[in-house]
Design a protein around this motif. Structure first.
Motif, PDB file in Angstrom:
ATOM      1  N   PHE A   4     -35.949 -13.974  42.413  1.00 24.49           N
ATOM      2  CA  PHE A   4     -35.959 -13.661  40.863  1.00 24.49           C
ATOM      3  C   PHE A   4     -34.786 -14.218  40.440  1.00 24.49           C
ATOM      4  CE2 PHE A   4     -33.257 -10.117  42.894  1.00 24.49           C
ATOM      5  CZ  PHE A   4     -32.566  -9.909  42.136  1.00 24.49           C
ATOM      6  N   THR A   5     -34.508 -14.249  39.302  1.00 25.96           N
ATOM      7  CA  THR A   5     -33.382 -14.787  38.345  1.00 25.96           C
ATOM      8  C   THR A   5     -32.259 -13.805  38.273  1.00 25.96           C
ATOM      9  OG1 THR A   5     -34.635 -16.439  37.404  1.00 25.96           O
ATOM     10  CG2 THR A   5     -32.416 -16.224  36.425  1.00 25.96           C
ATOM     11  N   VAL A   6     -30.840 -14.093  38.818  1.00 25.18           N
ATOM     12  CA  VAL A   6     -30.013 -13.137  38.427  1.00 25.18           C
ATOM     13  C   VAL A   6     -29.284 -13.586  37.026  1.00 25.18           C
ATOM     14  CG1 VAL A   6     -27.669 -12.752  39.114  1.00 25.18           C
ATOM     15  CG2 VAL A   6     -29.397 -12.918  41.017  1.00 25.18           C
ATOM     16  N   ASP A   7     -29.261 -12.754  36.193  1.00 24.80           N
ATOM     17  CA  ASP A   7     -28.783 -13.003  34.853  1.00 24.80           C
ATOM     18  C   ASP A   7     -27.103 -12.025  34.618  1.00 24.80           C
ATOM     19  OD1 ASP A   7     -28.934 -10.097  34.556  1.00 24.80           O
ATOM     20  OD2 ASP A   7     -30.835 -10.202  33.267  1.00 24.80           O
ATOM     21  N   GLU A   8     -26.681 -12.164  33.405  1.00 24.15           N
ATOM     22  CA  GLU A   8     -25.278 -12.124  33.301  1.00 24.15           C
ATOM     23  C   GLU A   8     -25.222 -10.336  33.350  1.00 24.15           C
ATOM     24  OE1 GLU A   8     -24.060 -13.243  29.263  1.00 24.15           O
ATOM     25  OE2 GLU A   8     -24.361 -15.210  29.661  1.00 24.15           O
ATOM     26  N   THR A   9     -26.377  -9.495  33.236  1.00 23.48           N
ATOM     27  CA  THR A   9     -26.184  -8.200  33.327  1.00 23.48           C
ATOM     28  C   THR A   9     -25.835  -7.695  35.024  1.00 23.48           C
ATOM     29  OG1 THR A   9     -27.516  -7.494  31.670  1.00 23.48           O
ATOM     30  CG2 THR A   9     -27.271  -5.924  33.262  1.00 23.48           C
ATOM     31  N   ASP A  10     -26.648  -8.673  35.774  1.00 18.17           N
ATOM     32  CA  ASP A  10     -26.355  -8.641  37.519  1.00 18.17           C
ATOM     33  C   ASP A  10     -24.980  -8.966  37.752  1.00 18.17           C
ATOM     34  OD1 ASP A  10     -29.125  -7.813  37.828  1.00 18.17           O
ATOM     35  OD2 ASP A  10     -29.669  -9.719  37.595  1.00 18.17           O
ATOM     36  N   ARG A  11     -24.426 -10.051  36.934  1.00 14.94           N
ATOM     37  CA  ARG A  11     -23.108 -10.434  37.336  1.00 14.94           C
ATOM     38  C   ARG A  11     -22.229  -9.444  37.031  1.00 14.94           C
ATOM     39  NH1 ARG A  11     -25.437 -15.611  34.486  1.00 14.94           N
ATOM     40  NH2 ARG A  11     -26.179 -16.767  36.435  1.00 14.94           N
ATOM     41  N   ALA A  12     -22.402  -8.913  35.848  1.00 14.77           N
ATOM     42  CA  ALA A  12     -21.635  -7.688  35.475  1.00 14.77           C
ATOM     43  C   ALA A  12     -21.616  -6.795  36.514  1.00 14.77           C
ATOM     44  CB  ALA A  12     -21.720  -7.282  33.966  1.00 14.77           C
ATOM     45  N   LEU A  13     -22.697  -6.078  37.093  1.00 14.17           N
ATOM     46  CA  LEU A  13     -22.662  -5.134  38.144  1.00 14.17           C
ATOM     47  C   LEU A  13     -21.923  -5.483  39.350  1.00 14.17           C
ATOM     48  CD1 LEU A  13     -26.615  -4.140  37.672  1.00 14.17           C
ATOM     49  CD2 LEU A  13     -24.608  -2.875  37.116  1.00 14.17           C
ATOM     50  N   TYR A  14     -22.082  -6.907  39.604  1.00 15.88           N
ATOM     51  CA  TYR A  14     -21.582  -7.444  40.747  1.00 15.88           C
ATOM     52  C   TYR A  14     -19.906  -6.930  40.660  1.00 15.88           C
ATOM     53  CZ  TYR A  14     -25.037 -10.609  42.972  1.00 15.88           C
ATOM     54  OH  TYR A  14     -26.091 -11.430  43.817  1.00 15.88           O
ATOM     55  N   ARG A  15     -19.280  -7.327  39.723  1.00 15.16           N
ATOM     56  CA  ARG A  15     -18.037  -7.384  39.264  1.00 15.16           C
ATOM     57  C   ARG A  15     -17.494  -5.661  39.524  1.00 15.16           C
ATOM     58  NH1 ARG A  15     -19.183 -11.245  35.690  1.00 15.16           N
ATOM     59  NH2 ARG A  15     -18.648 -13.266  36.543  1.00 15.16           N
ATOM     60  N   LEU A  16     -18.461  -4.948  38.960  1.00 10.36           N
ATOM     61  CA  LEU A  16     -17.910  -3.536  38.919  1.00 10.36           C
ATOM     62  C   LEU A  16     -18.158  -2.721  40.269  1.00 10.36           C
ATOM     63  CD1 LEU A  16     -19.945  -2.242  35.679  1.00 10.36           C
ATOM     64  CD2 LEU A  16     -17.296  -2.234  35.957  1.00 10.36           C
TER      65      LEU A  16
END
Length: 354
Positions: free
Chosen positions: A177-189
């Protein structure tokens, strides 16, 4: 930043069991963890809070196997001029692309690990950073080709089988599946605190709590994201780190790398691009244990040759956390600065859009 704690901060057997349980189930609820350990959930939470506040243990996230093909890791041994160690180390500590920095024995006292997009980015780091860094006299870089075992898989093994069996099984298999900007924000948190609640994740990303739960579970289940629980090495019972640069014939390299990766002492097993084609990092109970480890693996794998070895004197940076000489976290790097492999930083995202 964590609060200061005396160097003799005590971890008891219950703490070790709790850390081991969080290695197995890093985001398990306190009810689940308490039930597995025969602890009141409030007691489990209180103990964990003390461990994290003193920098003795923590949960963070790493990029999972489903995205490992999207980045390139290089292990670089750096030699420095007399009197330049502190200044070179301080500069490398601040490098956004370097999740690890080790002070090791031997003629090249710094081992820096970088995670970048491709081999060309490794070249850029060598030319733009190391070639221009005063005090660096030479370096040797090798690229990881295959990863077999990584620190997120290492276990303290404090739990007995009965208690371990009460914990949920690991995440499922990868699917696309495609990782989007929201997923990237979750990574950082989750990098800052891998146990951040779904409510706080939702507030930090502007999505609903239900959506945060669904997205995090999807990232974990598909192995795009992997959680890990770490601890200060000095209180782990395994206070010594050995670093072995090994040559194994190509015909048996895969077999040997897998076998070593399954050993309890091994934190890292990966193949490299150089003549020493296998890197093994081990946690040991004593310095004498390094010689014993070499003897055992040499007998088990007769074609294996140890090309070079060192002892890690101080892991200065681990997964973008600065550690003191005891292995306690003293600083968590700003995730907005970090170039997570496969997860562009906000600055990189802006550059890609412009």
């Amino acid at each position: 930043m964590v609060t200061a704690a005396p160097p003799d901060s005590v971890i008891d057997e219950v703490d070790l069991e709790l850390i081991n349980a969080l290695q197995v189930t890093p985001r398990g609820s306190w009810a689940v963890l308490g039930r597995a350990l025969d602890l009141d959930p409030a007691t489990a939470a209180r103990r964990w809070r003390r461990l994290t506040e003193t920098g003795l243990a923590w949960v963070t996230c790493t990029i999972g196997p489903a995205r490992h093909h999207e980045f390139c890791m290089a292990y670089i041994r750096v030699s420095v001029a007399p009197g330049s160690f502190d200044s070179v180390a301080a500069t490398l500590l601040e490098e956004d692309s370097a999740p690890y920095l080790h002070h090791v024995t031997g003629p090249s006292p710094l081992l820096v690990v970088i995670a970048v997009r491709n081999p060309a980015a490794v070249s850029a780091f060598l030319r733009d950073v190391l070639d221009r860094l005063p005090g660096v006299t030479s370096y040797q870089a090798e690229i990881r080709t295959v990863g077999y075992s990584e620190p997120s898989r290492w276990r303290l093994d404090s739990l007995d089988p009965v208690r371990r069996g009460r914990l949920p099984p690991p995440a499922g298999e990868s699917r696309g599946f495609t990782v989007d900007e929201t997923d990237r924000a979750l990574y950082r948190l989750l990098h800052i605190d891998g146990r951040t609640s779904f409510a706080d994740l939702a507030a930090g990303t502007g999505i609903s709590q239900a959506t945060a739960r669904r997205r995090v579970n999807r990232l974990l289940d598909t192995r795009h994201l992997r959680m890990r629980c770490d601890m200060a090495q000095s209180v782990s019972g395994w206070p010594i780190t050995g670093v072995l640069w090994v040559h194994v014939p190509a015909s048996s390299l895969d077999t040997v790398a897998r076998a070593l990766g399954n050993r309890a002492e091994v934190r890292l097993s990966c193949t490299l691009s150089g003549s020493a084609n296998l890197l093994v990092m081990v946690w040991l109970r004593t310095l004498e244990g390094l010689t014993e480890f070499e003897r055992v693996v040499g007998e088990l794998h007769p074609g294996l040759t140890i090309v070079d070895r060192s002892v890690c004197l101080h892991t200065m940076k681990q997964m973008w956390r600065q550690l003191d000489s005891t292995g306690r976290v003293v600083r968590v790097f700003d995730p907005n600065r970090i170039s997570f492999p496969g997860v562009p930083s906000p600055a990189e995202e802006e550059g890609l859009r412009s």
